[in-house]
Design an enzyme around this catalytic site. Structure first.
Site, PDB file in Angstrom:
ATOM      1  N   GLN A 139      54.923  32.239  93.382  1.00 39.62           N
ATOM      2  CA  GLN A 139      53.838  32.035  92.423  1.00 39.62           C
ATOM      3  C   GLN A 139      54.362  31.443  91.119  1.00 39.62           C
ATOM      4  O   GLN A 139      54.053  30.318  90.772  1.00 39.62           O
ATOM      5  CB  GLN A 139      53.116  33.359  92.193  1.00 39.62           C
ATOM      6  CG  GLN A 139      52.480  33.893  93.460  1.00 39.62           C
ATOM      7  CD  GLN A 139      51.866  35.274  93.286  1.00 39.62           C
ATOM      8  OE1 GLN A 139      51.836  35.837  92.198  1.00 39.62           O
ATOM      9  NE2 GLN A 139      51.379  35.838  94.371  1.00 39.62           N
ATOM     10  N   ASP A 140      55.158  32.211  90.392  1.00 41.45           N
ATOM     11  CA  ASP A 140      55.802  31.713  89.185  1.00 41.45           C
ATOM     12  C   ASP A 140      57.102  32.480  88.994  1.00 41.45           C
ATOM     13  O   ASP A 140      57.361  33.452  89.708  1.00 41.45           O
ATOM     14  CB  ASP A 140      54.877  31.809  87.966  1.00 41.45           C
ATOM     15  CG  ASP A 140      54.441  33.220  87.630  1.00 41.45           C
ATOM     16  OD1 ASP A 140      54.667  34.144  88.449  1.00 41.45           O
ATOM     17  OD2 ASP A 140      53.876  33.429  86.542  1.00 41.45           O
TER      18      ASP A 140
END
Length: 254
Positions: free
Chosen positions: A71-72
């Site tokens: 995701q990040d």
């Protein structure tokens, strides 16, 4: 005013990025987005360190045969190093999602049959599962996943930066266009590719992957891992698909 601001950017062009030359024409169509992200980040505190932001693109484009989407970056300072789920070698204890990835790795293709592996589990803060007969991969020594990248595993995050301590803080800032371009380009090659997509956010990129085989499950986060991540066997399944496509399997040992 916009032209003045655009001079204060971390990256003026794709050619300036610390990436493999084979990725530069791939990312050229999103050069303006990258430049604007550089303007935003020039005034922002962020992780990972600037030299590591594009680390996932430092490996050859044509060598990629497995895509693992995150995701990040980890929002904890010192953890993120530019590859999804990977940490710097000295990070202890491991982030909980990576802890669960290693549990599944060992359950799927590995064994903890000796005392050294058991001690390694304690050192890393992992609750070691039982031995698995007929398997080959031992517990990883640390959270550094670069050995996978060296074999053609692209460890991408959907968003490549994060504000320290604020997970998801750079979502919607422009990275999605960059990673969409990269993912589409990988899928459009006439080469074997398998995608491993953990969680809903990762599975959103499936629409960019065409007919690429995808291995999907819930995210390895402690909140969801017991609801379908454990036992999903993504590593052995990826190798089975690669073999069926005539590609060399990944050695998942670290």
């Amino acid at each position: 005013m916009e032209k003045l601001l655009m001079t204060n950017t971390l990256w003026n062009s794709v050619d300036e990025l610390p990436i493999h030359d084979s990725w530069k024409p791939v990312l050229k169509p999103v050069e303006d987005a990258i430049r604007k992200l550089g303007v935003f980040l020039a005034e922002e505190e962020f992780l990972p360190p600037v030299d590591d932001v594009f680390r996932a693109f430092s490996y050859p484009f044509d060598a990629v045969k497995v895509l693992i989407m995150g995701q990040d970056p980890y929002p904890t300072p010192g953890h993120a190093m530019g590859l999804s789920f990977s940490t710097q070698p000295d990070v202890r204890p491991l982030p909980r999602s990576l802890n669960n990835i290693f549990k599944e790795l060992v359950s799927d293709v590995g064994s903890l049959g000796d005392s050294a592996s058991e001690q390694g589990a304690l050192d890393l803060g992992i609750n070691a599962p039982g031995s698995v007969a007929g398997t080959q991969v031992a517990l990883p020594a640390d959270g550094d996943l670069r050995a996978w990248s060296n074999q053609g595993v692209a460890l991408f995050n959907r968003v490549l930066t994060v504000h320290p301590g604020q997970a998801g803080s750079h979502k919607g800032k422009g990275w999605e266009a960059v990673t969409e371009q990269a993912i589409k380009a990988l899928a459009e090659r006439d080469q074997p590719l398998v995608a491993i997509l953990w969680g809903k956010q990762a599975q959103e990129v499936q629409k960019f992957l065409g007919d690429t085989p995808c291995i999907c499950s819930v995210h390895p986060s402690p909140l969801s891992a017991s609801r379908g991540f454990f036992g999903s066997k993504p590593f052995s399944r990826a190798n089975e698909i690669l073999s069926s496509l005539g590609a060399t399997e990944i050695d998942w040992s670290l």
